[in-house]
Write a protein that holds these residues in place. Structure first.
Motif, mmCIF file in Angstrom:
data_model
loop_
_atom_site.group_PDB
_atom_site.id
_atom_site.type_symbol
_atom_site.label_atom_id
_atom_site.label_comp_id
_atom_site.label_asym_id
_atom_site.label_seq_id
_atom_site.Cartn_x
_atom_site.Cartn_y
_atom_site.Cartn_z
ATOM 1 N N UNK A 188 -3.120 -3.299 44.354
ATOM 2 C CA UNK A 188 -2.914 -4.499 45.166
ATOM 3 C C UNK A 188 -2.362 -5.679 44.368
ATOM 4 N N UNK A 189 -1.893 -5.408 43.154
ATOM 5 C CA UNK A 189 -1.392 -6.492 42.294
ATOM 6 C C UNK A 189 -0.378 -7.394 42.986
ATOM 7 N N UNK A 190 0.571 -6.748 43.667
ATOM 8 C CA UNK A 190 1.691 -7.523 44.185
ATOM 9 C C UNK A 190 1.233 -8.564 45.199
ATOM 10 N N UNK A 191 0.198 -8.201 45.973
ATOM 11 C CA UNK A 191 -0.265 -9.126 47.001
ATOM 12 C C UNK A 191 -1.165 -10.218 46.453
ATOM 13 N N UNK A 192 -2.059 -9.823 45.512
ATOM 14 C CA UNK A 192 -3.160 -10.724 45.160
ATOM 15 C C UNK A 192 -3.153 -11.193 43.710
ATOM 16 N N UNK A 193 -2.274 -10.665 42.889
ATOM 17 C CA UNK A 193 -2.421 -10.893 41.453
ATOM 18 C C UNK A 193 -3.344 -9.823 40.908
ATOM 19 N N UNK A 194 -3.597 -9.829 39.648
ATOM 20 C CA UNK A 194 -4.423 -8.790 39.015
ATOM 21 C C UNK A 194 -5.835 -8.772 39.597
ATOM 22 N N UNK A 195 -6.455 -7.558 39.742
ATOM 23 C CA UNK A 195 -7.851 -7.526 40.190
ATOM 24 C C UNK A 195 -8.724 -8.377 39.267
ATOM 25 N N UNK A 196 -9.747 -9.017 39.855
ATOM 26 C CA UNK A 196 -10.539 -9.995 39.097
ATOM 27 C C UNK A 196 -11.207 -9.400 37.862
ATOM 28 N N UNK A 197 -11.594 -8.149 37.965
ATOM 29 C CA UNK A 197 -12.347 -7.541 36.868
ATOM 30 C C UNK A 197 -11.514 -7.203 35.655
ATOM 31 N N UNK A 198 -10.227 -7.453 35.693
ATOM 32 C CA UNK A 198 -9.373 -7.146 34.550
ATOM 33 C C UNK A 198 -9.418 -8.285 33.530
ATOM 34 N N UNK A 199 -9.897 -9.435 33.952
ATOM 35 C CA UNK A 199 -9.907 -10.565 33.025
ATOM 36 C C UNK A 199 -11.309 -10.800 32.498
ATOM 37 N N UNK A 200 -11.382 -11.006 31.208
ATOM 38 C CA UNK A 200 -12.683 -11.235 30.581
ATOM 39 C C UNK A 200 -13.320 -12.502 31.180
ATOM 40 N N UNK A 201 -14.557 -12.415 31.533
ATOM 41 C CA UNK A 201 -15.235 -13.582 32.088
ATOM 42 C C UNK A 201 -15.253 -13.576 33.605
ATOM 43 N N UNK A 202 -14.143 -13.147 34.220
ATOM 44 C CA UNK A 202 -14.062 -13.191 35.687
ATOM 45 C C UNK A 202 -15.039 -12.206 36.319
ATOM 46 N N UNK A 203 -15.161 -11.018 35.734
ATOM 47 C CA UNK A 203 -16.051 -9.998 36.298
ATOM 48 C C UNK A 203 -17.489 -10.523 36.309
ATOM 49 N N UNK A 204 -17.907 -11.082 35.183
ATOM 50 C CA UNK A 204 -19.268 -11.594 35.078
ATOM 51 C C UNK A 204 -19.526 -12.743 36.040
ATOM 52 N N UNK A 205 -18.513 -13.564 36.244
ATOM 53 C CA UNK A 205 -18.669 -14.717 37.142
ATOM 54 C C UNK A 205 -18.978 -14.234 38.573
ATOM 55 N N UNK A 206 -18.282 -13.189 38.986
ATOM 56 C CA UNK A 206 -18.516 -12.654 40.342
ATOM 57 C C UNK A 206 -19.916 -12.051 40.423
ATOM 58 N N UNK A 207 -20.257 -11.229 39.432
ATOM 59 C CA UNK A 207 -21.563 -10.552 39.430
ATOM 60 C C UNK A 207 -22.679 -11.600 39.509
ATOM 61 N N UNK A 208 -22.548 -12.635 38.725
ATOM 62 C CA UNK A 208 -23.599 -13.662 38.657
ATOM 63 C C UNK A 208 -23.825 -14.315 40.022
ATOM 64 N N UNK A 209 -22.747 -14.654 40.704
ATOM 65 C CA UNK A 209 -22.863 -15.292 42.016
ATOM 66 C C UNK A 209 -23.431 -14.306 43.044
ATOM 67 N N UNK A 210 -22.948 -13.063 42.988
ATOM 68 C CA UNK A 210 -23.408 -12.051 43.950
ATOM 69 C C UNK A 210 -24.895 -11.797 43.773
ATOM 70 N N UNK A 211 -25.353 -11.741 42.528
ATOM 71 C CA UNK A 211 -26.770 -11.446 42.266
ATOM 72 C C UNK A 211 -27.705 -12.497 42.876
ATOM 73 N N UNK A 212 -27.180 -13.705 43.076
ATOM 74 C CA UNK A 212 -28.030 -14.753 43.666
ATOM 75 C C UNK A 212 -28.350 -14.463 45.127
ATOM 76 N N UNK A 213 -27.518 -13.641 45.786
ATOM 77 C CA UNK A 213 -27.727 -13.429 47.229
ATOM 78 C C UNK A 213 -27.940 -11.957 47.601
ATOM 79 N N UNK A 214 -27.988 -11.076 46.606
ATOM 80 C CA UNK A 214 -28.040 -9.637 46.925
ATOM 81 C C UNK A 214 -29.471 -9.131 47.132
ATOM 82 N N UNK A 215 -30.440 -10.041 46.970
ATOM 83 C CA UNK A 215 -31.859 -9.703 47.156
ATOM 84 C C UNK A 215 -32.238 -8.489 46.291
ATOM 85 N N UNK A 216 -32.892 -7.465 46.925
ATOM 86 C CA UNK A 216 -33.374 -6.359 46.072
ATOM 87 C C UNK A 216 -32.338 -5.259 45.874
ATOM 88 N N UNK A 217 -31.157 -5.411 46.482
ATOM 89 C CA UNK A 217 -30.174 -4.313 46.428
ATOM 90 C C UNK A 217 -29.480 -4.310 45.064
#
Ligand code: RRO
Length: 306
Positions: A132-161
């Motif tokens: 999906x590069x052409x539409x969106x730019x590189x997937x977020x997880x390809x850049x150092x730091x970006x993957x962790x940023x998403x995980x951190x925010x998601x973990x705040x709302x993912x409850x026990x899953x």
């Protein structure tokens, strides 16, 4: 085959084999994998909007495996979450991983909010789609730091899953990105997504075989890349790994587990051999373990590290 029972993030699996998110896009096909005795299933990555997918052909077999550019074909979060809710209600015995794809943190959070009330056993963040590069730019997880940023925010709302991060091999240092995800609270790593992108040209037609020209490469030819990635990730993190990419024989399974995987994804091989591949792998692995007097898979996880 009791010796194949595995615990992953405190969830019990009857065997270590899972269907990865990928070329199977429809729930009836996931049910077929369950009927064939797979240990767990990952659904096709869901996006905010419904997506028809890339132009046909989206999938092409070749001598060493397969190339795909499915283009995230999925029903979108509204209809998709309804279908998933029904599927989860009717399927009580096989753990389900709901996979999500977005290009902005905010969008990921919206998707996660919609999925949490359905209580799947896992949420996978697909940080690595190669198509999906052409539409969106590189997937977020390809850049150092970006993957962790998403995980951190998601973990705040993912409850026990438990939250899993699916990573790409097409980066300089996959272990560094895995560590970044672990430090940000990820419960597990899924590795690897497809290699490439690659391209195959039809020499008679003088054009690329895929409708979208290029796509992610999977199948037996990429197994050494998978093994190396898992090996490096295992040395960098403590959270458990789901290993996938090119596994088609029981010997491949042993290799990937010895590199550090606790569960093993088998997707392309179901295309090449049919769903019966799960029985073939279970029988082969179980016999190997019995012969070597290995009581449980945990004894083998990471055995190739010294
Ligand atoms: O849909 C795809 O084209 C696709 C996805 Br989302 C992915 O994560 N990996 C891949 O090889 N294909």
């Amino acid at each position: 085959m009791d010796n194949l029972n595995v615990k992953y993030c405190n969830v019990n699996f009857n065997n270590p084999f899972i269907l990865p998110s990928g070329i199977i896009t429809e729930i009836p096909e996931h049910r077929r994998a369950i009927e064939a005795g797979v240990g767990g299933v990952t659904l096709k990555s869901l996006t905010f909007e419904k997506r028809e997918g890339n132009p046909l052909p989206r999938v092409w077999k070749y001598d060493c495996g397969m190339i795909n550019s499915v283009g995230l074909r999925n029903a979108g979060i509204e209809d998709g979450s309804r279908e998933i809710g029904e599927f989860l209600k009717s399927n009580k015995n096989t753990p389900v991983i709901v996979s999500l794809f977005a290009t902005k943190v905010k969008e990921f959070l919206y998707l996660v909010e919609k999925i949490v009330p359905l209580s799947p056993q896992f949420i996978e963040l697909n940080l690595s789609c190669p198509n999906v590069d052409d539409e969106f730019g590189k997937p977020l997880g390809m850049e150092k730091g970006a993957a962790g940023k998403i995980v951190k925010q998601v973990k705040k709302i993912s409850e026990k899953i438990p939250v899993l991060a699916k990573l790409s091999p097409n980066v300089n240092d996959i272990a560094d990105i895995a560590k970044n995800c672990e430090d940000s609270g990820a419960d597990g790593i899924v590795a690897i997504n497809t290699v490439g992108p690659g391209m195959i040209i039809d020499i008679e037609k003088r054009k690329p075989v895929l409708g979208a020209k290029k796509g992610g490469v999977s199948g037996p030819g990429i197994l050494p890349v998978t093994v190396r990635c898992i090996y490096e990730i295992y040395e960098a993190v403590k959270i458990p790994i789901i290993g996938m990419g090119g596994i088609s024989k029981w010997q491949d399974v042993v290799e990937v587990v010895m590199a550090g995987a606790t569960l093993v994804g088998v997707g392309t091989a179901t295309y090449l051999k049919g769903m019966k591949v799960y029985d073939e792998l279970k029988n082969g692995l179980s016999s190997f373990m019995a012969k070597k007097n290995i009581k449980g898979l945990a004894e083998l996880v990471g055995a190739a590290h010294f």
